[in-house]
Write a protein that holds these residues in place. Structure first.
Motif, PDB file in Angstrom:
ATOM      1  N   VAL A   1      -4.786 -12.645  -9.750  1.00 37.32           N
ATOM      2  CA  VAL A   1      -4.246 -11.991  -8.272  1.00 37.32           C
ATOM      3  C   VAL A   1      -4.857 -12.506  -7.116  1.00 37.32           C
ATOM      4  O   VAL A   1      -4.045 -12.460  -6.040  1.00 37.32           O
ATOM      5  N   SER A   2      -5.974 -12.743  -6.888  1.00 39.84           N
ATOM      6  CA  SER A   2      -6.902 -12.886  -6.097  1.00 39.84           C
ATOM      7  C   SER A   2      -6.285 -14.623  -5.353  1.00 39.84           C
ATOM      8  O   SER A   2      -6.135 -14.446  -4.127  1.00 39.84           O
ATOM      9  N   LEU A   3      -6.081 -15.204  -6.503  1.00 40.68           N
ATOM     10  CA  LEU A   3      -5.828 -16.990  -5.946  1.00 40.68           C
ATOM     11  C   LEU A   3      -4.388 -16.785  -5.340  1.00 40.68           C
ATOM     12  O   LEU A   3      -3.906 -17.313  -4.558  1.00 40.68           O
ATOM     13  N   THR A   4      -3.443 -15.754  -6.094  1.00 44.07           N
ATOM     14  CA  THR A   4      -2.041 -15.840  -5.564  1.00 44.07           C
ATOM     15  C   THR A   4      -1.685 -14.851  -4.398  1.00 44.07           C
ATOM     16  O   THR A   4      -0.896 -15.475  -3.399  1.00 44.07           O
ATOM     17  N   LEU A   5      -2.357 -13.897  -4.087  1.00 42.99           N
ATOM     18  CA  LEU A   5      -2.155 -13.262  -2.880  1.00 42.99           C
ATOM     19  C   LEU A   5      -3.069 -13.429  -1.755  1.00 42.99           C
ATOM     20  O   LEU A   5      -2.867 -13.032  -0.696  1.00 42.99           O
ATOM     21  N   GLY A   6      -4.252 -14.226  -2.120  1.00 40.25           N
ATOM     22  CA  GLY A   6      -5.219 -14.422  -1.210  1.00 40.25           C
ATOM     23  C   GLY A   6      -6.028 -13.299  -0.923  1.00 40.25           C
ATOM     24  O   GLY A   6      -6.780 -12.872   0.318  1.00 40.25           O
ATOM     25  N   LEU A   7      -6.339 -12.417  -1.611  1.00 36.99           N
ATOM     26  CA  LEU A   7      -6.910 -10.964  -1.628  1.00 36.99           C
ATOM     27  C   LEU A   7      -8.287 -11.146  -2.262  1.00 36.99           C
ATOM     28  O   LEU A   7      -8.324 -11.673  -3.513  1.00 36.99           O
ATOM     29  N   PRO A   8      -9.276 -10.929  -1.339  1.00 34.24           N
ATOM     30  CA  PRO A   8     -10.566 -10.999  -2.175  1.00 34.24           C
ATOM     31  C   PRO A   8     -11.010 -10.273  -3.399  1.00 34.24           C
ATOM     32  O   PRO A   8     -10.324  -9.170  -3.557  1.00 34.24           O
ATOM     33  N   ILE A   9     -11.634 -11.103  -4.464  1.00 39.88           N
ATOM     34  CA  ILE A   9     -11.448 -10.341  -5.875  1.00 39.88           C
ATOM     35  C   ILE A   9     -12.568  -9.034  -5.795  1.00 39.88           C
ATOM     36  O   ILE A   9     -12.416  -8.347  -6.521  1.00 39.88           O
TER      37      ILE A   9
ATOM     38  N   ASP B   1      -4.150   3.174   3.631  1.00 39.81           N
ATOM     39  CA  ASP B   1      -3.933   1.651   3.753  1.00 39.81           C
ATOM     40  C   ASP B   1      -3.731   1.222   2.418  1.00 39.81           C
ATOM     41  O   ASP B   1      -3.626   0.064   2.182  1.00 39.81           O
ATOM     42  N   ILE B   2      -3.817   1.757   1.228  1.00 43.14           N
ATOM     43  CA  ILE B   2      -3.627   1.353  -0.042  1.00 43.14           C
ATOM     44  C   ILE B   2      -2.120   1.829  -0.857  1.00 43.14           C
ATOM     45  O   ILE B   2      -1.819   2.718  -0.432  1.00 43.14           O
ATOM     46  N   GLU B   3      -1.829   0.730  -1.453  1.00 39.85           N
ATOM     47  CA  GLU B   3      -0.354   0.858  -2.346  1.00 39.85           C
ATOM     48  C   GLU B   3      -0.758   0.642  -3.788  1.00 39.85           C
ATOM     49  O   GLU B   3      -1.584  -0.335  -3.882  1.00 39.85           O
ATOM     50  N   SER B   4      -0.075   1.298  -4.564  1.00 37.35           N
ATOM     51  CA  SER B   4      -0.088   0.882  -5.953  1.00 37.35           C
ATOM     52  C   SER B   4       1.069   0.244  -6.455  1.00 37.35           C
ATOM     53  O   SER B   4       2.463   0.533  -5.969  1.00 37.35           O
TER      54      SER B   4
ATOM     55  N   PRO C   1      -4.467  -3.575  -0.887  1.00 44.24           N
ATOM     56  CA  PRO C   1      -4.177  -2.826   0.573  1.00 44.24           C
ATOM     57  C   PRO C   1      -2.726  -3.292   0.789  1.00 44.24           C
ATOM     58  O   PRO C   1      -2.146  -4.046   0.322  1.00 44.24           O
ATOM     59  N   GLU C   2      -2.087  -2.408   1.583  1.00 50.48           N
ATOM     60  CA  GLU C   2      -0.679  -2.301   1.722  1.00 50.48           C
ATOM     61  C   GLU C   2      -0.275  -3.581   2.466  1.00 50.48           C
ATOM     62  O   GLU C   2       0.830  -3.893   2.156  1.00 50.48           O
ATOM     63  N   GLN C   3      -1.072  -4.219   3.164  1.00 50.14           N
ATOM     64  CA  GLN C   3      -0.639  -5.550   3.955  1.00 50.14           C
ATOM     65  C   GLN C   3      -0.221  -6.943   2.777  1.00 50.14           C
ATOM     66  O   GLN C   3       0.276  -7.528   2.838  1.00 50.14           O
ATOM     67  N   TYR C   4      -0.767  -6.453   1.457  1.00 48.24           N
ATOM     68  CA  TYR C   4      -0.585  -7.459   0.641  1.00 48.24           C
ATOM     69  C   TYR C   4       0.417  -7.085  -0.410  1.00 48.24           C
ATOM     70  O   TYR C   4       0.926  -7.694  -1.354  1.00 48.24           O
ATOM     71  N   ALA C   5       1.247  -5.918  -0.181  1.00 51.38           N
ATOM     72  CA  ALA C   5       2.173  -5.289  -1.152  1.00 51.38           C
ATOM     73  C   ALA C   5       3.277  -6.381  -1.384  1.00 51.38           C
ATOM     74  O   ALA C   5       4.082  -6.540  -2.228  1.00 51.38           O
ATOM     75  N   ARG C   6       3.653  -6.711   0.239  1.00 52.88           N
ATOM     76  CA  ARG C   6       4.978  -7.530   0.178  1.00 52.88           C
ATOM     77  C   ARG C   6       4.846  -8.769  -0.411  1.00 52.88           C
ATOM     78  O   ARG C   6       5.654  -9.511  -1.067  1.00 52.88           O
ATOM     79  N   VAL C   7       3.512  -9.403  -0.302  1.00 51.21           N
ATOM     80  CA  VAL C   7       3.089 -10.759  -0.898  1.00 51.21           C
ATOM     81  C   VAL C   7       3.260 -10.554  -2.312  1.00 51.21           C
ATOM     82  O   VAL C   7       3.801 -11.408  -3.018  1.00 51.21           O
ATOM     83  N   PHE C   8       2.694  -9.598  -3.008  1.00 51.06           N
ATOM     84  CA  PHE C   8       2.948  -9.291  -4.495  1.00 51.06           C
ATOM     85  C   PHE C   8       4.219  -9.111  -4.876  1.00 51.06           C
ATOM     86  O   PHE C   8       4.547  -9.685  -5.891  1.00 51.06           O
TER      87      PHE C   8
END
Length: 522
Positions: free
Chosen positions: A330-338, A315-318, A366-373
């Motif tokens: 990164v947390s604020l931009t992607l909506g990913l918990p710090i 489930d993880i991408e680099s 997490p891979e679901q945030y890779a496109r947002v990144f």
């Protein structure tokens, strides 16, 4: 309680684990007077020494205590794992039963594993003691470790394969750290593979103000595989390589010399023949490895099912970070918990990714945030929003596992942006902000010549030791340089001229002078 020839122990009931005598096969022709002498010589292998309870001895008792402390660490808190429901496990056993087996069953299973591995797996009382820890005493810890293998084992196997190390060496990381990527021993060894600073440095693991590569699972795994291959090339035996990994080649060489002197032979290069001459901790090291090897392959026979962690390896991408950025941004931009960023990226000590012209940063998300990144990466590097405080309370993320202690909390870091003015050098900028040139270069990816250009933007990490305003942000100031205008300064800090004038009560004439101190933040 016996069920079908297998003994079960309710988890909440006390149980005394029997210690069987060592079985030794002796030819009938052996004179009877030699038997007591032979038993005396072999006794240390069949029974732990009296010093096994000492702090520096890797024994089943010390391992049990270590796993106890591990369960108190936030990294292993129950909220990070999915607890199964129901009253029966996938193995068909009731949840509350703890199956155990006779010595002959353990020995047969380990022999079956031995036929499929280059390691010389054996069964004795030391191995049995460690099996009890994982299978009986600390079952909850074992189920969490089983779950964490889903994250780390694919990474370990890839690194080991690259350097022609047996895949089963992945079990070593469980002995070393219980799969806690931020484990820190009292001797200073760090990470999944417990590298000391010197050894890690030899294998390219960076330890600096911002980065601790020994906490980087991918880099540390590659370094461990290279180190183990080098040790095997010295000894030609994987267990001796393990002993050297734990205690250093010097102690293994000394044990080999003592064993040869005692036997009068020049061929003693086997782990079990030098066992009694190794340091006390190392004498329990390989038996623990064998026990882990066994448990990981026969966990279902012991009614142990993995408690799955929140993130699985698949489930993880680099993603590649091109410029310095904080976890908060990164947390604020992607909506990913710090908290998830810290969990997945323990190598960044203060929650900040240093990257620049000569060094790119790696971030696991997490891979679901890779496109947002990918879509919003440029937003991460906006100077207006990268000059954010890292939230108070961020500390180094060490947890307590085998003989480890927590690190002292690192002071919160504050990241600001500086635009290089005419005549400024890396040294003068570092002095201005009270940081070292090395820190400035590392954070901004400057080369060894520390070359900077007029107008270049540099990220500055400083430690806030003073009071904070209720907003959680310090007031920042700028000292006016010769020839600067309000427009220049406003542009440098990405604020409007009107706001800059209001904060400094500057009249409509907007006159400023060289050396004047201007407020450039709310």
């Amino acid at each position: 309680m016996l069920i079908g020839g297998v003994s079960f122990v309710p988890m909440n009931l006390p149980y005394t684990f029997p210690v069987p005598p060592v079985t030794i096969r002796i030819p009938y022709a052996l004179p009877g007077l030699l038997l007591p002498l032979l038993l005396l010589l072999l006794a240390p292998i069949g029974r732990p020494a009296a010093a096994a309870s000492a702090p520096d001895v890797f024994s089943s008792a010390s391992l049990s205590a270590s796993l106890d402390s591990l369960m108190q660490a936030s990294y292993f808190s129950d909220e990070h794992f999915a607890v199964p429901s129901g009253t029966e496990t996938r193995s068909g056993f009731p949840l509350q039963f703890v199956p155990q087996y006779s010595d002959s069953v353990y020995a047969a299973r380990i022999e079956a594993l031995n036929r499929k591995t280059p390691f010389n797996l054996t069964y004795n009382n030391h191995v049995k003691g460690f099996i009890r820890v994982y299978a009986v005493d600390k079952r909850i810890a074992t189920t969490k470790i089983l779950g964490l293998t889903r994250i780390y084992f694919p990474m370990f196997e890839a690194a080991l394969a690259r350097h022609n190390v047996p895949a089963d060496m992945k079990y070593l990381a469980i002995v070393e750290s219980a799969l806690n990527p931020t484990a820190v021993s009292r001797a200073g060894a760090k990470g999944l593979w417990q590298f000391m600073y010197g050894t890690g440095s030899r294998y390219g693991l960076e330890s600096s103000s911002f980065i601790e590569d020994r906490f980087n699972p991918r880099k540390a795994s590659d370094a461990a595989a290279r180190h183990l291959r080098d040790l095997y090339n010295i000894y030609g035996d994987w267990f001796l390589a393990l002993a050297a990994y734990n205690s250093g080649p010097g102690n293994v060489n000394k044990a080999i010399r003592k064993a040869r002197a005692a036997s009068g032979s020049s061929g003693n290069r086997d782990y079990w023949t030098i066992w009694r001459y190794l340091p006390a901790e190392t004498r329990g090291y390989v038996p623990a490895f064998i026990a882990v090897h066994y448990i990981m392959n026969y966990h279902r026979e012991h009614n142990l099912e993995p408690l799955l962690p929140g993130f699985l390896y698949r489930d993880i991408e680099s993603v590649e970070v091109r410029r310095p950025v904080s976890f908060e941004r990164v947390s604020l931009t992607l909506g990913l918990p710090i908290e998830d960023l810290r969990f997945l990226n323990p190598q960044y000590k203060i929650g900040f990714v240093p990257a620049g012209n000569t060094a790119k940063g790696e971030l696991r998300i997490p891979e679901q945030y890779a496109r947002v990144f990918s879509d919003r990466e440029n937003d991460l590097y906006d100077p207006v929003v990268t000059a954010l405080d890292i939230p108070e309370g961020i500390t180094d993320t060490a947890e307590v596992v085998p003989d480890v202690s927590p690190l002292q909390p690192s002071p919160p870091a504050r990241i600001t942006t500086h635009r290089v003015a005419k005549g400024e050098t890396a040294a003068s900028i570092a002095r201005r902000y009270g940081i070292s040139i090395r820190e400035l270069a590392e954070l901004n990816g400057l080369g060894g010549r520390m070359l900077i250009q007029r107008g270049q933007r540099l990220s500055i990490a400083t430690t806030d030791t003073g009071s904070r305003k209720n907003s959680g942000r310090d007031v920042r100031y700028h000292r006016v340089r010769r020839g600067e205008t309000l427009s220049d300064i406003a542009s440098e800090y990405r604020i409007s001229v009107r706001r800059l004038a209001e904060w400094n009560r500057i009249s409509n004439k907007k006159i400023i002078r060289t050396g004047q101190k201007l407020r450039v933040s709310p």
